[in-house]
Design a protein around this motif. Structure first.
Motif, PDB file in Angstrom:
ATOM      1  N   THR A   1      30.008  40.987  40.976  1.00 38.09           N
ATOM      2  CA  THR A   1      31.218  41.787  42.414  1.00 38.09           C
ATOM      3  C   THR A   1      32.138  41.784  41.839  1.00 38.09           C
ATOM      4  O   THR A   1      34.104  42.206  42.445  1.00 38.09           O
ATOM      5  CB  THR A   1      31.260  41.179  43.410  1.00 38.09           C
ATOM      6  OG1 THR A   1      31.817  39.847  44.077  1.00 38.09           O
ATOM      7  CG2 THR A   1      29.544  42.218  43.828  1.00 38.09           C
ATOM      8  N   THR A   2      32.820  40.988  40.109  1.00 40.82           N
ATOM      9  CA  THR A   2      33.802  41.550  39.453  1.00 40.82           C
ATOM     10  C   THR A   2      33.868  41.620  38.253  1.00 40.82           C
ATOM     11  O   THR A   2      32.337  41.416  37.798  1.00 40.82           O
ATOM     12  CB  THR A   2      34.835  39.725  39.561  1.00 40.82           C
ATOM     13  OG1 THR A   2      33.860  39.161  38.965  1.00 40.82           O
ATOM     14  CG2 THR A   2      34.611  39.352  40.975  1.00 40.82           C
TER      15      THR A   2
ATOM     16  N   THR B   1      38.698  42.927  41.423  1.00 37.49           N
ATOM     17  CA  THR B   1      37.007  42.810  42.519  1.00 37.49           C
ATOM     18  C   THR B   1      36.989  43.803  43.383  1.00 37.49           C
ATOM     19  O   THR B   1      37.363  44.153  43.758  1.00 37.49           O
ATOM     20  CB  THR B   1      37.904  41.602  43.146  1.00 37.49           C
ATOM     21  OG1 THR B   1      38.803  40.582  42.543  1.00 37.49           O
ATOM     22  CG2 THR B   1      36.807  40.762  44.778  1.00 37.49           C
TER      23      THR B   1
ATOM     24  N   ASN C   1      35.336  46.051  46.354  1.00 38.80           N
ATOM     25  CA  ASN C   1      35.800  46.553  47.397  1.00 38.80           C
ATOM     26  C   ASN C   1      34.537  47.764  48.053  1.00 38.80           C
ATOM     27  O   ASN C   1      34.936  48.988  47.850  1.00 38.80           O
ATOM     28  CB  ASN C   1      37.376  46.649  47.955  1.00 38.80           C
ATOM     29  CG  ASN C   1      38.053  45.271  48.051  1.00 38.80           C
ATOM     30  OD1 ASN C   1      38.563  44.677  48.781  1.00 38.80           O
ATOM     31  ND2 ASN C   1      38.365  44.782  46.620  1.00 38.80           N
TER      32      ASN C   1
END
Length: 202
Positions: free
Chosen positions: A33-34, A46, A48
């Protein structure tokens, strides 16, 4: 501008575009997720919302499937405030479905803090704002363009403000604006339509 499109992880960017480079995201992780900041390593992008890894024509990409999907990179405090060669490069897919009103920017409430792009806006025009939104002063804009799998370069410097698409100058002026430092969040794809990010550098 010559940009490598290798599918393998390239490491820290090298060559002329790397001089003075302060931030670079190249999504080669394929999972997680990064996506790493390849310059200093302290400003990762990051996830979202629900961005997802996908396969692009030349390697992995991050696909934004909803207007609430975006990458955050902390505050915009690291961005230049002068017109001395500030450049943002972005490789993006844009078509009838993937149209990105704000592919990057801090969307600051104070207009003098802006460093953002509409790619394109709802009227089909590409706008690059730096410290305001007055055309010819703090904005340069390009209309009637054809969109696809494009490499975009937005610059503000001693020559003025410029919009480049795949190595072609699409619009320019002689303005040399400055912007007020901002502590707002610097985001990619914030408040925009779905699209695919391949690489963004600043």
């Amino acid at each position: 501008y010559r940009v490598s499109r290798r599918a393998e992880h390239p490491g820290r960017p090298k060559g002329p575009l790397s001089v003075g480079l302060i931030w670079a995201l190249l999504p080669f992780e394929r999972r997680g997720t990064t996506t790493a900041d390849l310059v200093r390593g302290n400003r990762p992008g990051t996830f979202n919302g629900t961005p997802a890894w996908s396969n692009g024509p030349r390697g992995p990409v991050i696909s934004f499937g909803a207007t609430t999907d975006y990458l955050s990179a902390g505050t915009a405090a690291f961005l230049p405030t002068t017109a001395n060669f500030s450049t943002v490069l972005s490789w993006r897919k844009t078509d009838g479905t993937n149209r990105n009103s704000n592919p990057f920017g801090e969307l600051a409430g104070v207009i003098a803090q802006r460093c953002q792009v509409h790619l394109p806006y709802s009227d089909g025009t590409v706008y690059f704002d730096y410290g305001g939104s007055t055309n010819g002063v703090t904005r340069v804009q390009a209309a009637s363009l054809t969109f696809g799998d494009d490499i975009w370069v937005f610059t503000v410097g001693r020559r003025g403000m410029e919009i480049w698409q795949n190595g072609y100058l699409r619009a320019s002026n002689t303005a040399q604006p400055t912007r007020t430092a901002s502590s707002a969040g610097w985001n990619i794809n914030k408040a925009s339509s779905p699209g695919d990010l391949a690489t963004t550098s600043g």
